[in-house]
Design an enzyme around this catalytic site. Sequence first.
Site, PDB file in Angstrom:
ATOM      1  N   GLU A   4       0.855  -1.213   0.000  1.00 23.63           N
ATOM      2  CA  GLU A   4       0.000   0.000   0.000  1.00 23.63           C
ATOM      3  C   GLU A   4       0.883   1.253   0.000  1.00 23.63           C
ATOM      4  O   GLU A   4       0.582   2.245   0.655  1.00 23.63           O
ATOM      5  CB  GLU A   4      -0.959   0.033   1.203  1.00 23.63           C
ATOM      6  CG  GLU A   4      -2.001  -1.056   1.237  1.00 23.63           C
ATOM      7  CD  GLU A   4      -2.952  -1.033   0.054  1.00 23.63           C
ATOM      8  OE1 GLU A   4      -3.100   0.021  -0.585  1.00 23.63           O
ATOM      9  OE2 GLU A   4      -3.527  -2.094  -0.244  1.00 23.63           O
TER      10      GLU A   4
HETATM   11  C1  LIG Z   1       3.218  -9.722  -0.814  1.00 28.57           C
HETATM   12  C2  LIG Z   1       2.856  -8.535  -1.653  1.00 28.57           C
HETATM   13  C3  LIG Z   1       1.514  -8.304  -1.954  1.00 28.57           C
HETATM   14  C4  LIG Z   1       1.154  -7.250  -2.785  1.00 28.57           C
HETATM   15  N1  LIG Z   1      -0.162  -7.097  -3.159  1.00 28.57           N
HETATM   16  C5  LIG Z   1      -0.477  -6.198  -4.121  1.00 28.57           C
HETATM   17  C6  LIG Z   1      -1.806  -6.160  -4.669  1.00 28.57           C
HETATM   18  O1  LIG Z   1      -2.723  -6.885  -4.234  1.00 28.57           O
HETATM   19  N2  LIG Z   1      -2.049  -5.312  -5.693  1.00 28.57           N
HETATM   20  C7  LIG Z   1      -1.095  -4.496  -6.201  1.00 28.57           C
HETATM   21  O2  LIG Z   1      -1.385  -3.752  -7.140  1.00 28.57           O
HETATM   22  N3  LIG Z   1       0.175  -4.488  -5.693  1.00 28.57           N
HETATM   23  C8  LIG Z   1       0.495  -5.320  -4.677  1.00 28.57           C
HETATM   24  N4  LIG Z   1       1.793  -5.363  -4.167  1.00 28.57           N
HETATM   25  C9  LIG Z   1       2.800  -4.488  -4.739  1.00 28.57           C
HETATM   26  C10 LIG Z   1       3.277  -3.410  -3.781  1.00 28.57           C
HETATM   27  O3  LIG Z   1       2.271  -2.446  -3.603  1.00 28.57           O
HETATM   28  C11 LIG Z   1       4.575  -2.840  -4.380  1.00 28.57           C
HETATM   29  O4  LIG Z   1       5.565  -3.827  -4.191  1.00 28.57           O
HETATM   30  C12 LIG Z   1       4.981  -1.542  -3.740  1.00 28.57           C
HETATM   31  O5  LIG Z   1       4.086  -0.530  -4.134  1.00 28.57           O
HETATM   32  C13 LIG Z   1       6.389  -1.122  -4.127  1.00 28.57           C
HETATM   33  O6  LIG Z   1       6.597  -1.200  -5.501  1.00 28.57           O
HETATM   34  P1  LIG Z   1       7.916  -1.957  -6.034  1.00 28.57           P
HETATM   35  O7  LIG Z   1       7.978  -3.269  -5.355  1.00 28.57           O
HETATM   36  O8  LIG Z   1       7.885  -1.927  -7.519  1.00 28.57           O
HETATM   37  O9  LIG Z   1       9.124  -1.081  -5.498  1.00 28.57           O
HETATM   38  P2  LIG Z   1       9.772   0.201  -6.210  1.00 28.57           P
HETATM   39  O10 LIG Z   1       8.721   1.200  -6.526  1.00 28.57           O
HETATM   40  O11 LIG Z   1      10.679  -0.242  -7.301  1.00 28.57           O
HETATM   41  O12 LIG Z   1      10.655   0.780  -5.016  1.00 28.57           O
HETATM   42  C14 LIG Z   1      11.943   0.253  -4.678  1.00 28.57           C
HETATM   43  C15 LIG Z   1      12.506   1.096  -3.529  1.00 28.57           C
HETATM   44  O13 LIG Z   1      12.624   2.473  -3.957  1.00 28.57           O
HETATM   45  C16 LIG Z   1      11.919   3.313  -3.078  1.00 28.57           C
HETATM   46  N5  LIG Z   1      11.342   4.442  -3.825  1.00 28.57           N
HETATM   47  C17 LIG Z   1      10.627   4.394  -4.987  1.00 28.57           C
HETATM   48  N6  LIG Z   1      10.260   5.616  -5.357  1.00 28.57           N
HETATM   49  C18 LIG Z   1      10.737   6.479  -4.393  1.00 28.57           C
HETATM   50  C19 LIG Z   1      10.697   7.882  -4.191  1.00 28.57           C
HETATM   51  N7  LIG Z   1      10.062   8.692  -5.040  1.00 28.57           N
HETATM   52  N8  LIG Z   1      11.323   8.390  -3.095  1.00 28.57           N
HETATM   53  C20 LIG Z   1      11.967   7.593  -2.215  1.00 28.57           C
HETATM   54  N9  LIG Z   1      12.047   6.250  -2.356  1.00 28.57           N
HETATM   55  C21 LIG Z   1      11.434   5.707  -3.423  1.00 28.57           C
HETATM   56  C22 LIG Z   1      10.840   2.437  -2.468  1.00 28.57           C
HETATM   57  O14 LIG Z   1      10.388   2.949  -1.240  1.00 28.57           O
HETATM   58  C23 LIG Z   1      11.568   1.109  -2.322  1.00 28.57           C
HETATM   59  O15 LIG Z   1      12.320   1.125  -1.134  1.00 28.57           O
HETATM   60  C24 LIG Z   1       2.168  -6.383  -3.292  1.00 28.57           C
HETATM   61  C25 LIG Z   1       3.499  -6.585  -2.944  1.00 28.57           C
HETATM   62  C26 LIG Z   1       3.856  -7.637  -2.142  1.00 28.57           C
HETATM   63  C27 LIG Z   1       5.321  -7.852  -1.812  1.00 28.57           C
END
Ligand SMILES: Cc1cc2nc3c(=O)[nH]c(=O)nc-3n(C[C@H](O)[C@H](O)[C@H](O)COP(=O)(O)OP(=O)(O)OC[C@H]3O[C@@H](n4cnc5c(N)ncnc54)[C@H](O)[C@@H]3O)c2cc1C
Length: 387
Positions: free
Chosen positions: A373
Site C-alpha cells: 500500500e
Molecule cells: C506480498 C505482496 C503483496 C502485494 N499485493 C499487491 C496487490 O494486491 N495489488 C497491487 O497492485 N500491488 C500489490 N503489491 C505491490 C506493492 O504495492 C509494491 O511492491 C509496492 O508498491 C512497491 O513497488 P515496487 O515493489 O515496484 O518497489 P519500487 O517502486 O521499485 O521501489 C523500490 C525502492 O525504492 C523506493 N522508492 C521508490 N520511489 C521512491 C521515491 N520517489 N522516493 C523515495 N524512495 C522511493 C521504495 O520505497 C523502495 O524502497 C504487493 C506486494 C507484495 C510484496
Amino acid sequence: MPTSAPSRHPQPTGPAWTEEALDLLKLVRQLVTAELAPRVEQFESEATFPRELLNTLGRAGLLGLPYPQQYGGGGQPYEVYLTVLETLAQHWLGVAQSVNIHVLSCYGLAAFGSEEQRAVWLPDMLGGELLGANCISEAEAGSDISALRTTATLHEDRYVVNGVKSWVSHAGVADYYNVFCRTGSDGVRGLSLLLAPAGTPGLRPQAPERKMGVRSSPTAQIVFDGAEITQDRRIGRPGKGFLIATGLFDRGRLGIAACAVGLAQAALDYAVAYAKTRQQFGKPIISFQGIGFLLADMATQVSAARTLLLDAARRLDAGQHSSAAAAKAKLFATDTAMRVTTDAVQVLGGYGYVTDHPTERWMREAKLLQLIEGTNQIQRLVISSSL
Ligand SMILES: Cc1cc2nc3c(=O)[nH]c(=O)nc-3n(C[C@H](O)[C@H](O)[C@H](O)COP(=O)(O)OP(=O)(O)OC[C@H]3O[C@@H](n4cnc5c(N)ncnc54)[C@H](O)[C@@H]3O)c2cc1C
C-alpha cells in the site's frame, strides 16, 4: 504450541461504539479464538489459502463492514471496521490482510459505480460470496502508478486488455479483479478501472510468488492477453482510475496500519507473558530493567500507533479525510510492528528465533507491512508534500 497470548487491549470507547458495534467485536473475539488461532500455523507453513474461513467471515458479515447496509454491507464506521481488522491480525495477519484486500476491492464500485452496477454486483461482493483482488502494480510501475502500461482499448461495446500485472494478492483465488489500466493518454489522467470476472478468457493468473511471510495469502502476476471486458464493467468515467486508486490507497493504508497494530499487540502480549514466566538468575526476566524497559517501550509504541490509527479513522468517519493522516498512521504503525516484533524475538532470546514460538513468523510478516500500500518512503512523500 501457543499461537498467541491473551490480549490486554481494553474495551474500546467513544461514539462509534454502539451496542451493535460492541456485540460485533465480541463475536470477532470469539471467532478468532475458535476459527483462526487453531489453523494459523498449519496454513502459513503449508502456504494454503483459507477460503473456507473467509466464507465463514463473510457469513458473519465481516467482509463488507464499512459499506452501506442498503447493499448488504455492515454500515459500520471505519473506526469499528479497523478495530475488527486489528483483532483479526492479532491472531492471523494473512486473514486480516485478505479482509483488507477484499474490502478494498469493493471500494471502487461502492464509491464510483453507477446505481445499476452497484445493484447488480455489490451485494454478492459485500457478502463475501464473490472474493475480490486489486491489480494496480506492474513490473515497471510499483511506487509510480503513472507509469502503468496495461492497456484497455475499446472495440464496440468491450475493452480488450493487454499487459501484465504484478504482485496481485488473491491472484488465482479471487472471483473478480479490479484492473487499473490505460484507456487514454500517458500519465495518471489516462487511467481507468475495469471490474473483470475471474473466468474471462485471456486473464491468466501465474504461479504464486514464494514469499518470506504471509504465505497463506497467494500473490502472483496476472497476464492479460486480449482479455475482453464489456464496457458496462468500467467503474466511473474513463480517466477516473487515478482518483479511484487514490481513495483506495488511503483506505488501504488504514487497513495496513490496523493489521500492523494487531500484529504488534500480539508480539507485545506474547513477550510480556513469556518474560513473566521465564526465569534466569533466579528471577523472572521481566524483573530485569533491561527487559522491563524494552517491554515498556514496546507497549508505548503500540499505544501510540493505535492512537494515530484512530485519529485517521475518526477523520474519515467525520467526512474530513486526510491522506497525510492515513500515511502517518501507516508509516508509524508498520515501523512499530517491525520494531516490536523484532524486540519480541529479543525478549524470548534463542527461543524467539525458532518456530516453536510464533515470534519469528511475526517478525517476517511485519516486514511486508512496510512495503505494501505504498512503501514507507512513499508515505513520507505523501506526508512531506502535505506540509
Ligand atoms: C506480498 C505482496 C503483496 C502485494 N499485493 C499487491 C496487490 O494486491 N495489488 C497491487 O497492485 N500491488 C500489490 N503489491 C505491490 C506493492 O504495492 C509494491 O511492491 C509496492 O508498491 C512497491 O513497488 P515496487 O515493489 O515496484 O518497489 P519500487 O517502486 O521499485 O521501489 C523500490 C525502492 O525504492 C523506493 N522508492 C521508490 N520511489 C521512491 C521515491 N520517489 N522516493 C523515495 N524512495 C522511493 C521504495 O520505497 C523502495 O524502497 C504487493 C506486494 C507484495 C510484496
